[in-house]
Design a protein around this motif. Sequence first.
Motif, PDB file in Angstrom:
ATOM      1  N   SER A   1     -21.971 -29.590  47.316  1.00 21.37           N
ATOM      2  CA  SER A   1     -22.605 -30.877  45.887  1.00 21.37           C
ATOM      3  C   SER A   1     -22.492 -29.776  44.340  1.00 21.37           C
ATOM      4  O   SER A   1     -23.523 -30.519  43.294  1.00 21.37           O
ATOM      5  CB  SER A   1     -24.292 -30.915  46.162  1.00 21.37           C
ATOM      6  OG  SER A   1     -25.092 -29.844  46.438  1.00 21.37           O
TER       7      SER A   1
ATOM      8  N   ASN B   1     -23.827 -32.921  39.114  1.00 18.09           N
ATOM      9  CA  ASN B   1     -23.472 -33.847  39.660  1.00 18.09           C
ATOM     10  C   ASN B   1     -25.062 -34.011  39.568  1.00 18.09           C
ATOM     11  O   ASN B   1     -25.258 -35.446  39.764  1.00 18.09           O
ATOM     12  CB  ASN B   1     -23.259 -33.001  40.835  1.00 18.09           C
ATOM     13  CG  ASN B   1     -21.566 -32.973  41.632  1.00 18.09           C
ATOM     14  OD1 ASN B   1     -21.018 -34.122  40.482  1.00 18.09           O
ATOM     15  ND2 ASN B   1     -21.626 -32.379  41.793  1.00 18.09           N
ATOM     16  N   TYR B   2     -26.535 -33.225  40.323  1.00 16.57           N
ATOM     17  CA  TYR B   2     -27.784 -34.395  40.514  1.00 16.57           C
ATOM     18  C   TYR B   2     -28.037 -34.773  38.908  1.00 16.57           C
ATOM     19  O   TYR B   2     -28.763 -35.335  39.070  1.00 16.57           O
ATOM     20  CB  TYR B   2     -28.903 -33.000  40.588  1.00 16.57           C
ATOM     21  CG  TYR B   2     -28.609 -32.434  42.181  1.00 16.57           C
ATOM     22  CD1 TYR B   2     -28.984 -33.070  43.252  1.00 16.57           C
ATOM     23  CD2 TYR B   2     -27.103 -31.464  42.399  1.00 16.57           C
ATOM     24  CE1 TYR B   2     -28.911 -33.010  44.945  1.00 16.57           C
ATOM     25  CE2 TYR B   2     -26.581 -30.486  43.951  1.00 16.57           C
ATOM     26  CZ  TYR B   2     -27.680 -31.323  44.741  1.00 16.57           C
ATOM     27  OH  TYR B   2     -27.133 -30.707  46.341  1.00 16.57           O
TER      28      TYR B   2
ATOM     29  N   TYR C   1     -20.195 -35.215  43.806  1.00 19.54           N
ATOM     30  CA  TYR C   1     -21.044 -36.002  43.692  1.00 19.54           C
ATOM     31  C   TYR C   1     -22.012 -36.535  44.921  1.00 19.54           C
ATOM     32  O   TYR C   1     -23.055 -36.912  45.034  1.00 19.54           O
ATOM     33  CB  TYR C   1     -20.399 -36.564  42.471  1.00 19.54           C
ATOM     34  CG  TYR C   1     -21.808 -38.035  41.946  1.00 19.54           C
ATOM     35  CD1 TYR C   1     -22.839 -37.444  41.739  1.00 19.54           C
ATOM     36  CD2 TYR C   1     -21.554 -39.113  42.335  1.00 19.54           C
ATOM     37  CE1 TYR C   1     -23.380 -38.542  40.878  1.00 19.54           C
ATOM     38  CE2 TYR C   1     -22.340 -39.865  41.873  1.00 19.54           C
ATOM     39  CZ  TYR C   1     -23.703 -39.726  41.172  1.00 19.54           C
ATOM     40  OH  TYR C   1     -24.301 -40.487  40.842  1.00 19.54           O
TER      41      TYR C   1
ATOM     42  N   SER D   1     -23.946 -34.160  46.491  1.00 19.35           N
ATOM     43  CA  SER D   1     -25.591 -34.719  45.656  1.00 19.35           C
ATOM     44  C   SER D   1     -26.572 -35.891  46.435  1.00 19.35           C
ATOM     45  O   SER D   1     -27.890 -35.981  46.026  1.00 19.35           O
ATOM     46  CB  SER D   1     -25.049 -34.293  44.750  1.00 19.35           C
ATOM     47  OG  SER D   1     -24.308 -35.464  43.695  1.00 19.35           O
TER      48      SER D   1
END
Length: 301
Positions: A34, A52-53, A268, A271
Amino acid sequence: MRKRKLAPYLMLLPYFAAFFAFHVFPILFSFAISFTNWNGISAEKEFIGIANYARALTKDSFFFLSLKNTLILTALIIPGQVLIGLLMACLLKDFIGSRWRGALQLVNFLPYITTSVALAIIFQLMFDWKNGIVNGILGLFGQEAIYWLGKPLPTRAVVVIMEIWKNYGYAMIMYMAGLSTIPEELYEAAKIDGAGWSKCFRYITIPMLRPIFAFTITTGMIGVLNLFDGPQLLFSSINQPLGGPGRSVLTIMIRFYEASFLNFEFGYGASIAYLFFLLVTVLSGLLVRLFQDKEERRGRG
């Protein structure tokens, strides 16, 4: 003596090996990717930190749409499952004789064990714009046909009805089990005092089923938050975008599927999965805390 001490651990070793290989390792691996930009194919994984987050929380409008849709569907489906399941359990217990009770329990429980593919096909046929039985019934009362699977609001209604119909049988079985634990002496004493069915239901059945409410609502909420197969299969064979018309039933799990397995953005997608895990943890904790507080207030009272 040393062999005797080692024997139990050797017997447990296959289980722990399988548990680590199929549970612990995938969790750790998905958490690690992630933080990377990985397409799931190449050997190299580019480390990008929390990008990603940040993308999910600040740039991905579809993620927030999926979050909104998931919460709306949860708020609509859970009350229906709980109320219909409770109503059916009480009707079977209090108004249906033991001769027919088992058969009716099976009939109400069958949708829960029916495959999602079959349910999707059934609801596609029922809510078909031209030949569906639902529009046929509406036509008998002079109502125009509704494009159920082609407009956002009717689409959401179809998904809600399908999920309630599929899962209320599970809630019914849970309530039947809870009702069997309530002493009949309580109902007999209430009837002697002149209480009718409605008062017995309100002042005896509902309070005594409080732990069952906590269990069914919590597990039902987790199930709806994981909603994927119903909306996905419902529109997989008709000319509609992923998540239905206007993406009105795009859930978090469908968004995770789209990012990971259609766009090949595995980092992604991971995440999104962990943000979803955080959401489920927070909501489940709030529900558990809510029911615990009610039990504590009830105990103090």
